[in-house]
Design an enzyme around this catalytic site. Structure first.
Site, PDB file in Angstrom:
ATOM      1  N   ASN A  12      91.323  55.957  17.057  1.00 27.11           N
ATOM      2  CA  ASN A  12      90.438  54.961  17.907  1.00 27.11           C
ATOM      3  C   ASN A  12      90.138  56.264  18.569  1.00 27.11           C
ATOM      4  OD1 ASN A  12      88.734  54.152  19.911  1.00 27.11           O
ATOM      5  ND2 ASN A  12      89.861  52.220  19.714  1.00 27.11           N
ATOM      6  N   ARG A  94      87.476  54.230  14.204  1.00 25.94           N
ATOM      7  CA  ARG A  94      87.481  53.287  14.443  1.00 25.94           C
ATOM      8  C   ARG A  94      85.610  54.097  15.100  1.00 25.94           C
ATOM      9  NH1 ARG A  94      86.709  51.083  20.376  1.00 25.94           N
ATOM     10  NH2 ARG A  94      85.158  49.945  20.153  1.00 25.94           N
ATOM     11  N   HIS A 182      82.146  45.350  19.416  1.00 29.41           N
ATOM     12  CA  HIS A 182      83.196  44.788  19.438  1.00 29.41           C
ATOM     13  C   HIS A 182      83.746  43.384  17.986  1.00 29.41           C
ATOM     14  CE1 HIS A 182      82.973  44.615  24.102  1.00 29.41           C
ATOM     15  NE2 HIS A 182      83.837  45.529  23.614  1.00 29.41           N
ATOM     16  N   ARG A 242      80.801  48.872  33.603  1.00 28.76           N
ATOM     17  CA  ARG A 242      78.964  48.347  32.766  1.00 28.76           C
ATOM     18  C   ARG A 242      78.499  47.336  33.436  1.00 28.76           C
ATOM     19  NH1 ARG A 242      80.225  49.015  26.965  1.00 28.76           N
ATOM     20  NH2 ARG A 242      82.383  49.742  27.766  1.00 28.76           N
ATOM     21  N   GLU A 383      92.785  44.740  16.838  1.00 26.10           N
ATOM     22  CA  GLU A 383      91.107  45.887  16.503  1.00 26.10           C
ATOM     23  C   GLU A 383      91.723  46.567  14.851  1.00 26.10           C
ATOM     24  OE1 GLU A 383      90.389  46.006  20.101  1.00 26.10           O
ATOM     25  OE2 GLU A 383      87.960  46.517  19.292  1.00 26.10           O
TER      26      GLU A 383
END
Ligand code: ADP
Length: 396
Positions: A12, A94, A182, A242, A383
């Site tokens: 990742n 990823r 996601h 964010r 993940e």
């Protein structure tokens, strides 16, 4: 002579960090052997790796920044040295956006890389680093199969309407869609629900992925039907730095009336807003929960308000609510945010056991009371397990 069993590296790669896990494949089941990360590449890099039991295998830090290529090379050398008895055969990456071309993971070749390059302008914060890591590993060891696993892929099951903006249709053909992100996390949760709660697995469930990036996904029968993130990973919920959903006229106003450049606005809405911007203190929910300032409280309240508001939008989009799943850093570890979110959704029949919510224990846990109209679960996400699953399926 015995042939070494296969092992898979999951990567990742971010702008300033590279996270990794090594999986060994026994009986066609990838099992995590070790994991770790190299963080702070732009300042004082730190490396840490732990085995499957959490025992530290190596830990070090440096004073000078490291290039990403250097980090990826040293991670490859580290996992090779620790893949005792196994042979590294594939790397799963990823990748944030695979567009309409890739509704599933894919083995990378030159054609795939040129499609991924085209999506860089949509996710400049993530995609270039991910593509750089793939290209680098192709050069270092062309025999390794490289697999791209997309955060957008899981959401390709959404309806045409859930994928659209109300712009002239020609812009949709130029990539302006509600991609959603996601997806690796939502994919993992959707594989866990049938084992944990078959009713929710077949029903309408809102999964709340609340990490430093945050989004929610409306699952219908385990497939994505709605998600709060859109064209980019900015939309929807308030996040660490964010804004979440923002009237686009604000960006134009900041540029046209307040004299900011487009780059200034980008930095403001991606890096300086959210929990950090409102609290003026920190992007980490733990810091805000420990703080006593009014603005820290306001940041938490706005986080919960936007979460409840977006859940309402998801409920309308999927036409009901049988279940809620909390996951990722905040969702898994903040009892207080879970309690506040469920309180804000009490009108929809959401009720959780306060004591259980305080101390849910390790692993997945059902938090809802027996008379709650909505089943509420805490399910730790994974993940990397999805990357390993798809990488093994495409490289075996
Ligand atoms: P990502 O993978 O997006 O970086 P994570 O899913 O690891 O994020 O979540 C990181 C965030 O989770 C942290 O920024 C912090 O706000 C939050 N978090 C982690 N542990 C706790 C905790 N015990 N209480 C409240 N928030 C927590």
């Amino acid at each position: 002579m015995t042939i070494a069993k296969p092992a898979l590296l999951c990567l990742n790669t971010g702008s300033s960090s590279v996270k990794f896990s090594l999986y060994a494949v026994d009986d066609h089941q990838p099992q995590r052997v070790l994991s770790g990360q190299m963080e702070g590449l732009l300042g004082q890099p730190r490396f840490k790796a732990v085995d499957a039991q959490g025992t530290i295998l190596d830990e070090r830090c440096w004073d000078a920044p490291k290039r990403r290529a250097e980090a990826v090379e040293s991670i490859l050398a580290f996992v090779r040295a620790h893949a005792c008895g196994y042979r590294l055969t594939a790397v799963g990456h990823r990748v944030v956006l695979g567009g309409i071309e890739y509704p599933n993971a894919v083995v990378v070749n030159d054609d795939v890389l040129s499609v991924l390059d085209r999506y860089v302008p949509i996710v400049p914060s993530h995609q270039p680093a991910e593509i750089e890591a793939i290209r680098l590993l192709c050069e270092i060891d062309p025999d390794l199969t490289q697999v791209a696993c997309f955060d957008s892929a899981f959401h390709r099951t959404k309806s045409e309407l859930a994928d659209m903006y109300a712009l002239p249709l020609r812009y949709r053909d130029r990539g302006i869609r509600r991609w959603g992100f996601h997806g690796l996390s939502y994919d993992y949760i959707s594989t866990q629900l049938p084992k944990l709660d078959p009713v929710l697995a077949n029903g309408k469930t809102v999964v709340m992925h609340l990490g430093s990036g945050a989004s929610l996904c409306g699952l219908v029968g385990g497939r994505s039907a709605y998600t709060s993130m859109g064209f980019s990973p900015l939309d929807g919920l308030m996040m660490g730095t964010r804004t979440g959903s923002l009237d686009p006229m604000i960006a134009l106003y900041l540029i046209q009336q307040l004299g900011m450049t487009a780059a200034d606005v980008e930095t403001l809405i991606i890096k300086e807003s959210g929990l950090l911007g409102v609290s003026g203190l920190s992007n980490d929910m733990r810091d805000l929960e420990n703080a006593t300032t009014r603005d820290a409280q306001l940041a938490i309240d706005l986080f919960v308000y936007m979460l409840a508001r977006e859940t309402g939008a998801a409920m309308a989009a999927i036409q009901g609510l049988d279940g809620i799943v909390f996951t990722a850093g905040i969702g898994e570890h903040s009892a207080s945010i879970r309690a506040k979110a469920c309180q804000a959704l009490a009108w929809a029949g959401v009720a959780i056991d306060a004591l259980l919510n305080q101390s849910p224990g390790p692993g997945a846990c059902k938090l809802s009371t027996a008379d709650s109209r909505v089943g509420v679960w805490l399910i730790p996400t994974d993940e990397e397990a999805v990357i390993a699953r798809d990488t093994w399926a495409l490289s075996r």
